[in-house]
Design a protein around this motif. Structure first.
Motif, PDB file in Angstrom:
ATOM      1  N   ALA A 510     -45.650  28.646  79.436  1.00  0.00           N
ATOM      2  CA  ALA A 510     -45.283  27.187  78.892  1.00  0.00           C
ATOM      3  C   ALA A 510     -45.277  27.576  77.393  1.00  0.00           C
ATOM      4  CB  ALA A 510     -46.451  26.403  79.018  1.00  0.00           C
ATOM      5  N   ALA A 511     -45.835  28.212  76.606  1.00  0.00           N
ATOM      6  CA  ALA A 511     -46.169  28.394  75.251  1.00  0.00           C
ATOM      7  C   ALA A 511     -44.558  29.029  74.633  1.00  0.00           C
ATOM      8  CB  ALA A 511     -47.128  29.179  74.595  1.00  0.00           C
ATOM      9  N   ILE A 518     -38.387  24.901  70.380  1.00  0.00           N
ATOM     10  CA  ILE A 518     -38.278  24.575  68.758  1.00  0.00           C
ATOM     11  C   ILE A 518     -37.713  25.419  67.943  1.00  0.00           C
ATOM     12  CG2 ILE A 518     -39.854  24.274  66.792  1.00  0.00           C
ATOM     13  CD1 ILE A 518     -41.941  23.444  69.010  1.00  0.00           C
ATOM     14  N   VAL A 519     -37.661  26.840  68.235  1.00  0.00           N
ATOM     15  CA  VAL A 519     -36.809  27.695  67.212  1.00  0.00           C
ATOM     16  C   VAL A 519     -35.428  27.519  67.613  1.00  0.00           C
ATOM     17  CG1 VAL A 519     -36.094  30.111  67.201  1.00  0.00           C
ATOM     18  CG2 VAL A 519     -38.651  29.492  67.525  1.00  0.00           C
ATOM     19  N   GLY A 535     -35.504  32.684  69.578  1.00  0.00           N
ATOM     20  CA  GLY A 535     -35.506  31.553  70.677  1.00  0.00           C
ATOM     21  C   GLY A 535     -34.949  32.397  72.120  1.00  0.00           C
ATOM     22  N   PHE A 536     -33.912  32.891  71.897  1.00  0.00           N
ATOM     23  CA  PHE A 536     -33.438  33.739  72.994  1.00  0.00           C
ATOM     24  C   PHE A 536     -34.357  34.690  73.575  1.00  0.00           C
ATOM     25  CE2 PHE A 536     -31.039  37.167  74.886  1.00  0.00           C
ATOM     26  CZ  PHE A 536     -30.141  36.481  76.044  1.00  0.00           C
ATOM     27  N   LEU A 537     -35.037  35.475  72.881  1.00  0.00           N
ATOM     28  CA  LEU A 537     -36.121  36.364  73.409  1.00  0.00           C
ATOM     29  C   LEU A 537     -37.275  35.719  74.153  1.00  0.00           C
ATOM     30  CD1 LEU A 537     -35.968  39.169  70.450  1.00  0.00           C
ATOM     31  CD2 LEU A 537     -34.858  39.400  72.905  1.00  0.00           C
ATOM     32  N   GLY A 538     -37.650  34.658  73.424  1.00  0.00           N
ATOM     33  CA  GLY A 538     -38.719  33.834  73.895  1.00  0.00           C
ATOM     34  C   GLY A 538     -38.484  33.344  75.420  1.00  0.00           C
TER      35      GLY A 538
END
Length: 561
Positions: A510-511, A518-519, A535-538
């Protein structure tokens, strides 16, 4: 095994036992039981050589030969084990059933001092005639013929001098060895070697008391009197004690001599039916039965009458056990798997660690295989033996009294088939079982059970204030202990640990999703495929974690199913 706590007699006997076992190819068992080390610490040396021909024998045959050489205690133990299909498989049972005592009779001059002491005089004067040559000799006692002064022909059963001390020493050693065996072979623990030895010791001590055998004979005689076709030898109490008993001599045909039965014109079919009726009455109605009704303990008399002898081994069934037995036999005869399963689960008691669903399924499959079989073709003895096989496969054992019961049924079936090939215990048992079942539910019987239950309830209520007062008093003095046992606690802990791990992973996922979102809204920085790289890697990490979480949950669900 501690040498210090052994008497000189026990130590000498242990050396003899260890030597015999090693001679018969059982050296590994002797070493694992600690007998060699104990003896060597005491200064004894054992030869560790085994004869080549003995090494080629099967383990059951090695044990059987060793038991025969070791004498009465071990012969009796082997004979008891031969009836325990819930402990041993067919090869062991078959071999141990061959056990017999190869003992010469005690010479009369050796026997005379003890006999003189027990009878109060020389046997030749106490009796009008006494045969100094024994009629038969066994491991515990031997039998002589005699005649009373009133002309009654009797047999005099005399315990072998010194046999009690040997047996007591053997029983002490067996109890120690049973404890060592449980530690050395954990797989034996479910079968309770120490409890088995304790039950065996009680039975063997009763058998040593020749007066107890006569009391059992008189009790059975009274129970069977209503049948009118069974004779039990009369006891002459004036000459009977712990080491000697005197009973009427049975003038009949031995149960093994079927040729003589035919020559005498006796009806084999009637003899088989009457034998079954007598044994079934002892077991089902009276709850006190001859535990070894083999042909050697039965004589056939004119008029198709029967006589039972040798009540050294008897079985007892309290009322509750008899009701359970009734349910079991009716379940077997009427092919009712749930009824059989319920009784056996009650009998085996502690079923911890046993898959109850699998056990019930095995019992139901066993009973169901006889579905549709005519009653006249059911072999009840074999069915009971197969029941014990099912229990043994589940590492469950029967109480000792029930093992004796099954042995009696198997002996009865075998003896009946010897007389009449068409004999079936189930066919003879069903009318008796139905009669006893009807008697159980008569108004008088129901009223008696209700009255007994009411009395028990009133007694409990009367004791309740005292019990509560004692409980509170112990609590005030800090003597109250509460034991809490949580079944499968380790499994519960593992489940909680996995749940916490998944919850942590879900929070991380979830985090990652929130942080990556957000990124994605922030311009600048490195890019991948036209998207902000971090953001993509997250999102990729969140997707991988989600896949792991789903697979973990599905894997556990399949395991539980």
């Amino acid at each position: 095994m501690s040498v210090d706590s052994l008497s000189l007699q026990d130590l000498g006997r242990m050396q003899e036992i260890a030597g015999v076992l090693m001679r018969h190819g059982l050296g590994e068992a002797v070493r694992r039981l600690g007998m060699v080390d104990a003896l060597e610490r005491a200064g004894h040396v054992l030869k560790r050589e085994n004869a080549a021909e003995l090494a080629r024998l099967s383990p059951p045959e090695q044990v059987r030969r060793a038991f025969e050489e070791l004498g009465p205690t071990f012969v009796k133990l082997g004979q008891v084990l031969a009836g325990r299909g819930d402990l041993l498989d067919a090869d062991w049972l078959r071999e141990l059933s061959k056990l017999h005592s190869k003992v010469p009779p005690v010479p009369m001059e050796t026997l005379r001092p003890q006999l003189r002491e027990d009878l109060g005089g020389e046997p030749e004067t106490v009796f009008a005639w006494f045969d100094t040559e024994p009629l038969a000799a066994a491991s515990i006692a031997q039998v002589h013929r005699a005649r009373l002064h009133d002309g009654t022909e009797v047999i005099v059963k005399v315990r072998r001098p010194g046999i009690e001390a040997v047996i007591e020493s053997d029983l002490r050693l067996l109890q120690r060895l049973a404890g060592v065996a449980e530690r050395q072979w954990p797989a034996l623990v479910p079968y309770g070697p120490q409890q088995l030895v304790r039950e065996f010791a009680r039975s063997l001590r009763r058998e040593l008391d020749l007066a107890a055998e006569c009391r059992s004979a008189e009790r059975v005689a009274g129970n069977l009197a209503p049948l009118g076709f069974v004779d039990i030898p009369r006891v002459h109490w004036a000459f009977t004690g712990a080491r000697v008993n005197v009973q009427d001599r049975v003038d009949g045909l031995p149960g093994e001599d079927l040729a003589a039965v035919d020559a005498a014109g006796l009806d084999r079919k009637v003899l088989a039916q009457r034998g079954a009726q007598a044994v079934l009455k002892m077991i089902v109605e009276d709850g006190y039965f001859h535990a070894d009704p083999h042909p050697g303990n039965v004589f056939y008399l004119p008029g198709n009458r029967l006589a039972f002898i040798d009540f050294g081994m008897v079985g007892r069934l309290p009322p509750r056990r008899r009701e359970e037995l009734l349910d079991l036999l009716l379940g077997l005869v009427q092919r009712d798997p749930p009824a059989v399963a319920e009784v056996l689960l009650d009998w085996t008691g502690d079923t911890r660690g046993v898959d109850l669903a699998e056990l019930e399924s095995a019992i139901e499959a066993f009973v169901d295989q006889y579905h549709g079989t005519p009653l006249s073709q059911l072999n009840l003895g074999r069915m009971l033996t197969e029941v014990t096989d099912v229990l043994r496969e589940q590492s469950l054992t029967l109480p000792g009294d029930l093992a004796l019961l099954i042995k009696a049924f198997v002996s009865l079936e075998s003896m009946g088939r010897g007389l009449d090939p068409d004999f079936h215990v189930a066919q003879e048992a069903l009318p008796l079982l139905q009669r006893v079942l009807r008697a159980r539910y008569k108004p008088k019987a129901l009223g008696q059970r209700a009255w007994q239950a009411a009395l028990k309830l009133a007694s409990t209520a009367e004791k309740l204030p005292h019990d509560v007062s004692r409980l509170l008093r112990r609590a005030r003095h800090g003597q109250l202990r509460v034991g809490l046992e949580l079944a499968h606690l380790q499994r519960v802990g593992d489940q909680l640990d996995r749940a916490a791990t998944r919850l942590s992973m879900a929070i991380v996922i979830a985090a990652l999703i929130i942080g990556s979102s957000i990124v994605m809204t922030v311009g600048g920085g490195p890019t991948l495929f036209g998207l902000p790289a971090f953001g993509f890697l997250g999102f990729v990490g969140a997707a991988g974690g989600a896949i792991w979480l789903v697979r973990s949950i599905r894997r556990e669900k399949r395991h539980d199913d």
